[in-house]
Design an enzyme around this catalytic site. Structure first.
Site, mmCIF file in Angstrom:
data_model
loop_
_atom_site.group_PDB
_atom_site.id
_atom_site.type_symbol
_atom_site.label_atom_id
_atom_site.label_comp_id
_atom_site.label_asym_id
_atom_site.label_seq_id
_atom_site.Cartn_x
_atom_site.Cartn_y
_atom_site.Cartn_z
ATOM 1 N N SER A 40 0.894 -1.149 0.000
ATOM 2 C CA SER A 40 0.000 0.000 0.000
ATOM 3 C C SER A 40 0.935 1.202 0.000
ATOM 4 O O SER A 40 1.765 1.340 0.912
ATOM 5 C CB SER A 40 -0.881 -0.044 1.251
ATOM 6 O OG SER A 40 -1.829 0.973 1.183
ATOM 7 N N SER A 41 0.853 2.052 -1.023
ATOM 8 C CA SER A 41 1.801 3.157 -1.156
ATOM 9 C C SER A 41 1.616 4.148 -0.009
ATOM 10 O O SER A 41 0.568 4.166 0.642
ATOM 11 C CB SER A 41 1.561 3.881 -2.478
ATOM 12 O OG SER A 41 1.487 2.954 -3.521
ATOM 13 N N ALA A 42 2.626 4.984 0.204
ATOM 14 C CA ALA A 42 2.513 6.024 1.237
ATOM 15 C C ALA A 42 1.280 6.878 0.921
ATOM 16 O O ALA A 42 1.114 7.317 -0.225
ATOM 17 C CB ALA A 42 3.768 6.876 1.251
#
Ligand SMILES: C[S@@+](CC[C@H](N)C(=O)[O-])C[C@H]1O[C@@H](n2cnc3c(N)ncnc32)[C@H](O)[C@@H]1O
Length: 315
Positions: A40-42
């Site tokens: 899950s990207s920043a």
């Protein structure tokens, strides 16, 4: 990550909520060798990309890289699930995201497959976003775009924002954001370090210790699938670096400037060429790069469209 690999943190475990609410990328899956293959990207990066995507009520959106489904959930909340299509190469991730989104009452079109093929059944799209690193803008993205569509696509260690015009072309620039997305999954050859041991070394005048840091962004465009490593001596000081690409091209350079290379590409020469292009510039700014996509090809350029450029290629 613990010393000997990744530790799973589940809902209810100590630190779980701190992680979930942090502005960090979270690894959400590793492959059978323990290498992360979904995350899950920043959140700040996701939001900056959604901001650049600039969705408007009534827009239809295609996403490459469903992952957890979080980004798709944000798009559903904004546009309505019936306007959202998201594809992930990993069928298990798609099913898990489908369940999570259903719990929220969202039923977008989700599919398992190579997102580089788009999803023609629901085309054309007003907005297209990729959340995995690509080597070029997939042809299907252009073919499945409505006129004036906006695309937000991670290329190299950056994110390009392009606008499609009516003649099958797209133009844009890079956002001023560092972005280190997981590459779109493809098979790659391992580095050929063993073959280099018997080779005669040549000298380089590049600053071996600093060059990879300074030129990492243009390198990520010119050699999109490059990987690098650093070897340390017994005192923990770096003594050499390695550089390789997915076609097996491999180069090593010692901190004292001795270079060896093997494979179809002369990677160190390419790096020396980039060093000439960027001269003494300390900070090579992403926003100074642009991208042009035409039916004949794709190129990333520096400064202006007729400035130094790198062709993007490879499915
Ligand atoms: C950074 S994660 C995506 C994060 C996601 N948007 C979210 O909200 O959680 C990248 C995802 O891209 C997927 N991916 C990699 N190559 C792909 C491809 N060729 N087509 C579709 N998905 C791909 C990976 O399986 C991974 O789940």
């Amino acid at each position: 990550m613990s010393g000997d690999g990744w530790a799973e943190v589940k809902s209810g475990d100590p630190g779980y909520l701190d992680g979930v609410y942090s502005d960090d990328a979270l690894t959400t899956q590793t492959d059978d060798k323990g290498i992360p293959n979904s995350s899950s990207s920043a959140p700040s990066l996701m939001l900056a990309m959604l901001d650049a995507l600039d969705v408007r009520p009534g827009d239809t959106v295609f996403e490459l890289g469903t992952g957890t489904g979080y980004n798709a959930a944000l798009l559903c909340a904004r546009l309505g699930a019936e306007r959202v299509v998201s594809v992930d190469v990993d069928a298990r991730l798609v099913e898990a995201a489908r369940d999570r989104l259903a719990e929220l009452g969202y039923f977008p079109t989700l599919a398992a497959g190579d997102g580089a093929a788009g999803y023609p059944e629901k085309a054309p799209y007003d907005r297209l976003i990729a959340t995995a690193r690509l080597r070029h803008v997939p042809r299907a993205f252009l073919e499945q775009s409505a006129e004036g569509a906006v695309m937000v696509v991670p290329l190299g260690f950056g994110v390009a924002r392009l606008t499609v015009n009516g003649t099958g072309q797209a133009h844009g620039r890079f956002l001023p954001l560092p972005a280190y997305f997981m590459p779109r999954r493809v098979d790659a050859a391992p580095p050929r370090f063993a073959e280099l041991e018997t080779q005669e070394a040549r000298s380089t005048s590049l600053d071996v210790a600093g060059v990879l840091d300074r030129l990492s962004f243009p390198m990520s465009l010119a050699m999109p699938d490059y990987t690098s490593c650093t070897w340390m001596d017994d005192d923990g000081a770096p003594n050499a670096i390695g550089l390789w690409t997915g076609d097996g091209s491999t180069a090593t350079a010692t901190m004292t400037g001795k270079v060896r290379q093997v494979g179809p590409r002369r990677l160190w020469e390419e790096l020396e060429q980039l060093a000439v292009t960027f001269g003494d510039i300390d900070r090579v700014a992403r926003e100074d790069f642009g991208i042009t996509v035409t039916p004949d090809g794709q190129r990333v350029w520096y400064g202006t469209e007729d400035g130094p450029f790198w062709a993007l290629s490879g499915e």
